[in-house]
Design a protein around this motif. Structure first.
Motif, PDB file in Angstrom:
ATOM      1  N   GLN A  81      44.072  39.208  50.236  1.00 32.47           N
ATOM      2  CA  GLN A  81      44.732  38.212  49.512  1.00 32.47           C
ATOM      3  C   GLN A  81      44.747  39.623  48.247  1.00 32.47           C
ATOM      4  N   VAL A  82      43.252  40.275  47.864  1.00 35.17           N
ATOM      5  CA  VAL A  82      42.973  41.137  46.980  1.00 35.17           C
ATOM      6  C   VAL A  82      44.208  42.370  47.737  1.00 35.17           C
TER       7      VAL A  82
ATOM      8  N   THR B 181      32.629  48.330  38.355  1.00 32.02           N
ATOM      9  CA  THR B 181      33.952  48.282  38.429  1.00 32.02           C
ATOM     10  C   THR B 181      34.523  49.716  39.540  1.00 32.02           C
ATOM     11  N   VAL B 182      35.394  49.494  39.834  1.00 31.10           N
ATOM     12  CA  VAL B 182      35.938  50.379  41.056  1.00 31.10           C
ATOM     13  C   VAL B 182      36.976  50.708  40.812  1.00 31.10           C
ATOM     14  N   ARG B 183      37.449  52.648  40.591  1.00 31.90           N
ATOM     15  CA  ARG B 183      39.043  53.071  40.080  1.00 31.90           C
ATOM     16  C   ARG B 183      39.481  52.307  41.216  1.00 31.90           C
TER      17      ARG B 183
ATOM     18  N   PHE C  86      40.451  51.367  50.159  1.00 27.83           N
ATOM     19  CA  PHE C  86      40.155  49.945  50.951  1.00 27.83           C
ATOM     20  C   PHE C  86      39.569  48.980  50.561  1.00 27.83           C
ATOM     21  N   PHE C  87      40.320  47.799  50.515  1.00 28.97           N
ATOM     22  CA  PHE C  87      39.336  46.581  50.427  1.00 28.97           C
ATOM     23  C   PHE C  87      38.334  45.329  51.991  1.00 28.97           C
ATOM     24  N   LEU C  88      37.476  45.123  51.685  1.00 29.21           N
ATOM     25  CA  LEU C  88      36.675  44.764  52.977  1.00 29.21           C
ATOM     26  C   LEU C  88      36.073  43.255  52.645  1.00 29.21           C
ATOM     27  N   ASP C  89      36.086  42.418  53.683  1.00 31.86           N
ATOM     28  CA  ASP C  89      35.183  41.744  53.473  1.00 31.86           C
ATOM     29  C   ASP C  89      33.983  41.508  53.786  1.00 31.86           C
ATOM     30  N   GLY C  90      33.077  41.439  52.569  1.00 31.22           N
ATOM     31  CA  GLY C  90      31.467  41.227  52.728  1.00 31.22           C
ATOM     32  C   GLY C  90      31.057  40.023  53.062  1.00 31.22           C
ATOM     33  N   GLU C  91      29.620  40.026  53.389  1.00 28.80           N
ATOM     34  CA  GLU C  91      28.825  38.878  54.156  1.00 28.80           C
ATOM     35  C   GLU C  91      28.545  37.641  52.103  1.00 28.80           C
TER      36      GLU C  91
ATOM     37  N   GLY D  94      33.135  50.794  49.801  1.00 26.39           N
ATOM     38  CA  GLY D  94      31.826  51.078  50.053  1.00 26.39           C
ATOM     39  C   GLY D  94      31.070  50.099  49.208  1.00 26.39           C
ATOM     40  N   ARG D  95      31.571  49.695  47.911  1.00 31.89           N
ATOM     41  CA  ARG D  95      30.987  48.853  46.408  1.00 31.89           C
ATOM     42  C   ARG D  95      30.868  47.994  46.947  1.00 31.89           C
ATOM     43  N   ARG D  96      29.917  46.752  46.430  1.00 26.58           N
ATOM     44  CA  ARG D  96      30.360  45.322  46.701  1.00 26.58           C
ATOM     45  C   ARG D  96      30.663  44.980  45.367  1.00 26.58           C
ATOM     46  N   LEU D  97      31.281  43.772  45.617  1.00 32.03           N
ATOM     47  CA  LEU D  97      31.700  43.060  44.499  1.00 32.03           C
ATOM     48  C   LEU D  97      31.620  41.687  44.651  1.00 32.03           C
ATOM     49  N   VAL D  98      31.107  40.731  43.167  1.00 30.31           N
ATOM     50  CA  VAL D  98      30.458  39.295  43.779  1.00 30.31           C
ATOM     51  C   VAL D  98      31.849  39.288  43.167  1.00 30.31           C
TER      52      VAL D  98
END
Length: 328
Positions: free
Chosen positions: A217-218, A242-244, A250-255, A263-267
């Motif tokens: 979706q993102v 924040t990520v540029r 790339f976007f991945l679904d985290g835990e 490679g940086r986790r966002l909540v």
């Protein structure tokens, strides 16, 4: 006794008949036109003379190949024999006409089937079920989005044509080339994420509902914004990380419902800050079946806020080149 009777020796007279002239018994008649003795014998078979059929007679001539059916003839001769006409043979011309007619019917049937298939395919491809069920207000927004994209492309074309004319203008050519190179370097720096950017834009906030916001979706939102003319973007999480966003992001679904970006986790919640035409980008996100409808379909919510000035300050680390070097 009269001259017309002869004596038989029995006492009864015999009528005079045709007397066979001639000499001694058994000798042929010496006259040249005398009939054959065998023809006068009552034991000789009588062969009828051939007669030519009368041209004007109404009697039909029986073909030599006809068969005579004698099954209906009674011994007493009461029933006349029936004559069967020979079956009419099927000529090659008649068979050819039959084959031609069958082939013609098959060709017509195939052509009709082909025409029906083409008509059905044309109706299927020319009818868009999605647009057919779209409301008039949504169609207006889609048309406005397309017009805005066309205007933006026309502006880019005019700007490039002006740069081309300046580069070919003699004395101003060198300075124009330097200015153009600087401008292109700034644009490429913004696109590559190595330079900050400021300008009018939009903020897009995603809030999860029953299900967490997915990476797909993102990513769909980022692609819609790029298609609507976004020039610079960054994404922030609930923890202010924040990520540029650049072409290779790339976007991945985290835990635990988190989102992994580069490679940086966002909540959650997630906020995308984008520079571009706010009206065009809003229309692109609100297209029926688009990003907003997709998030709302899973119980989430998307908040859009137009701003006159937004700042994209997050930077992307430049890629270290190992083999390429600039040409002087």
């Amino acid at each position: 006794m009269s001259d017309e009777q002869t004596e038989t020796g029995t006492g009864w007279p015999q009528p005079a008949g045709p007397v066979r002239p001639g000499g001694p018994a058994g000798e042929p008649d010496p006259r040249p036109d005398a009939p054959d003795p065998d023809e006068l014998s009552p034991l000789a078979p009588q062969v009828p003379a051939e007669r030519e059929p009368a041209e004007d007679s109404g009697v039909a001539r029986v073909d030599e190949g006809a068969t005579v059916d004698l099954s209906g003839v009674s011994p007493s001769g009461g029933s006349a024999a029936s004559v069967e006409e020979p079956a009419t043979p099927v000529t090659s011309a008649a068979r050819g006409r039959f084959r031609m007619s069958t082939a013609g019917v098959m060709i017509v049937a195939l052509l009709a089937l082909l025409g029906f298939t083409l008509v059905v395919q044309f109706k299927t491809t020319s009818t868009d079920p999605t647009l057919g069920a779209t409301r008039q207000e949504d169609l207006v927004r889609i048309l406005s989005d397309l017009d805005a994209r066309e205007n933006r492309l026309q502006q880019d074309i005019r700007a490039l044509e002006d740069s081309q004319r300046q580069l070919r203008s003699g004395e101003q050519g060198r300075q124009a080339a330097l200015d153009e190179a600087t401008r292109r370097a700034d644009e490429l720096g913004i696109l590559a994420g190595t330079l900050p950017a400021v300008g009018p834009g939009l903020t897009v906030q995603f809030e999860s509902g029953g299900k967490p916001i997915s990476a797909n979706q993102v990513l769909d939102a980022v692609q819609e914004l790029r298609g609507a003319g976004a020039e610079a973007m960054q994404i922030s999480g609930g923890d202010r990380a924040t990520v540029r966003i650049i072409a290779s992001t790339f976007f991945l679904d985290g835990e635990n419902g988190t989102l992994v970006v580069e490679g940086r986790r966002l909540v959650a919640p997630y906020t995308i800050t984008v520079i571009g035409d706010p009206a065009t980008m809003r229309t692109a996100l609100n297209i029926p079946g688009g990003v907003v409808a997709s998030v709302q379909g899973v119980g989430g919510n998307v908040t859009l806020e137009e701003r006159g000035v937004v700042e994209v300050s997050a930077l992307h680390a430049p890629i270290k080149l190992e083999h390429a070097r600039p040409v002087s």
